[in-house]
Design an enzyme around this catalytic site. Structure first.
Site, PDB file in Angstrom:
ATOM      1  N   ASN A  88       0.224  -1.330   0.587  1.00 38.29           N
ATOM      2  CA  ASN A  88      -0.011  -0.007   0.557  1.00 38.29           C
ATOM      3  C   ASN A  88       0.909   0.951  -0.001  1.00 38.29           C
ATOM      4  OD1 ASN A  88      -1.429   2.010   0.413  1.00 38.29           O
ATOM      5  ND2 ASN A  88      -2.231   1.547   2.409  1.00 38.29           N
ATOM      6  N   LYS A 112      -0.083   4.105   0.340  1.00 36.39           N
ATOM      7  CA  LYS A 112      -0.916   5.412   0.406  1.00 36.39           C
ATOM      8  C   LYS A 112      -0.235   6.327  -0.425  1.00 36.39           C
ATOM      9  CE  LYS A 112       0.476   3.469   4.884  1.00 36.39           C
ATOM     10  NZ  LYS A 112       0.497   4.128   6.099  1.00 36.39           N
ATOM     11  N   HIS A 141      -9.221   0.865   5.229  1.00 35.19           N
ATOM     12  CA  HIS A 141      -7.616   1.193   5.977  1.00 35.19           C
ATOM     13  C   HIS A 141      -8.512   2.160   7.156  1.00 35.19           C
ATOM     14  CE1 HIS A 141      -3.949   2.653   6.779  1.00 35.19           C
ATOM     15  NE2 HIS A 141      -3.908   1.065   5.908  1.00 35.19           N
ATOM     16  N   GLU A 180      -6.091   4.285   8.217  1.00 30.77           N
ATOM     17  CA  GLU A 180      -6.386   5.878   7.549  1.00 30.77           C
ATOM     18  C   GLU A 180      -8.056   6.575   7.287  1.00 30.77           C
ATOM     19  OE1 GLU A 180      -1.484   5.573   7.360  1.00 30.77           O
ATOM     20  OE2 GLU A 180      -2.663   5.489   5.486  1.00 30.77           O
ATOM     21  N   GLU A 190      -4.921  -4.768  11.389  1.00 28.65           N
ATOM     22  CA  GLU A 190      -4.039  -4.071  11.469  1.00 28.65           C
ATOM     23  C   GLU A 190      -3.805  -3.237  12.201  1.00 28.65           C
ATOM     24  OE1 GLU A 190      -2.125  -2.930   7.005  1.00 28.65           O
ATOM     25  OE2 GLU A 190      -3.954  -1.523   7.535  1.00 28.65           O
ATOM     26  N   GLY A 231       2.646   2.498  10.747  1.00 32.55           N
ATOM     27  CA  GLY A 231       3.698   3.232  10.637  1.00 32.55           C
ATOM     28  C   GLY A 231       4.654   4.020  11.676  1.00 32.55           C
ATOM     29  N   SER A 257       3.896  -2.245  10.263  1.00 30.99           N
ATOM     30  CA  SER A 257       5.204  -2.394  10.526  1.00 30.99           C
ATOM     31  C   SER A 257       5.969  -3.449  10.068  1.00 30.99           C
ATOM     32  CB  SER A 257       5.486  -1.470  11.837  1.00 30.99           C
ATOM     33  OG  SER A 257       4.715  -0.454  12.017  1.00 30.99           O
TER      34      SER A 257
END
Length: 256
Positions: free
Chosen positions: A9, A11, A94, A96, A166, A172, A212
């Site tokens: 991904n 992003k 996701h 985010e 996740e 991140g 990660s």
């Protein structure tokens, strides 16, 4: 035997030219049998990447989509637009998107149903925040997200979905769940699917870990019986790094 999936991904990184340079480098070392490899790129790079990927084993995915076919939704991209470009995968829900763009479980469900109806493979993300983890609510939160994401889907449709656990606190951050902790939650996700459908559906659905993931820890995750690959953020931005993840998964897939 479930075929492992390694999905990158990107992003909001890489221009079209940067994406093509990456792909040229990655294809030389990142094509492998026994694993589904997916690159999820920004919308603007998708047409060029789909063209570049023709004849390869590498799939291209979008990072989001609207659930409606078309309409007055400024700035959105619909499923038929992805079909027209030739994109087979799409990331949905996701953290985010949930955190920064107020995406709800209901929206995730609509997008998942729409993706399936448009012959797209949805990679549906679930996971708890640090606060939820510290309050011992991981299973409660993840179960609710899974149940709501899959609501209304038939057993056959559910097996077309790829789930990705996740933990939000690991994305991140440089931190990752231990392989054993990730396995425990993913095993619980599989049990949740079994409770909602049946054991065969739970056995068939593929569930990834994300947060990660990097070449130094990928093997520990892939060794777990319920973890079917990884949804990778930062480590997917470097072609060499991502190729090493694919190689690790191909090796595990080949052993099956």
């Amino acid at each position: 035997m479930r075929t492992p999936v390694i999905a990158g991904n990107w992003k909001m990184y890489k221009t079209v030219n940067e994406a093509l340079e990456y792909f040229t480098s990655f294809r030389e070392k990142g094509e492998a049998e026994g694993v589904e490899t997916v690159l999820c790129a920004p919308f603007v790079a998708l047409p060029a990447l789909v063209e570049a990927a023709k004849g390869s084993r590498i799939g291209i995915g979008a990072q989001n989509m609207h659930w409606e076919e078309e309409g007055a939704f400024t700035g959105e991209v619909g499923p038929s637009m992805l079909n027209a470009v030739g994109v087979p995968y799409v990331v949905i829900g996701h953290s985010e998107r949930r955190t920064y763009f107020a995406e709800t479980d209901e929206a995730v469900n609509k997008k998942t149903q729409s993706a399936i109806s448009h012959d797209l493979v949805p990679i549906v993300c679930v996971g708890e925040t640090l606060e939820e983890k510290e309050a011992d609510r991981t299973q409660e939160v993840v179960r609710e997200q899974v149940v709501k994401a899959l609501a209304g889907l038939s057993s056959d449709e559910v097996t077309q979905v790829v789930l990705a656990y996740e933990p939000v606190w690991a994305i991140g951050s440089g931190k990752s769940a231990t392989a054993e902790d990730a396995e425990e939650v993913i095993r619980f996700v599989r049990k949740t699917v079994a409770d909602q459908y049946d054991q065969q559906v739970a056995n068939d659905i593929r569930i990834l870990y994300g947060g990660s993931v990097k070449p130094g820890n990928i093997d520990s995750f892939l060794e777990q019986p319920d973890i079917d690959g990884a949804l990778v953020g930062g480590a997917s931005l470097d072609a060499d790094s991502f190729a090493r993840l694919v190689e690790a998964a191909a090796k595990r897939g080949g052993e099956g």
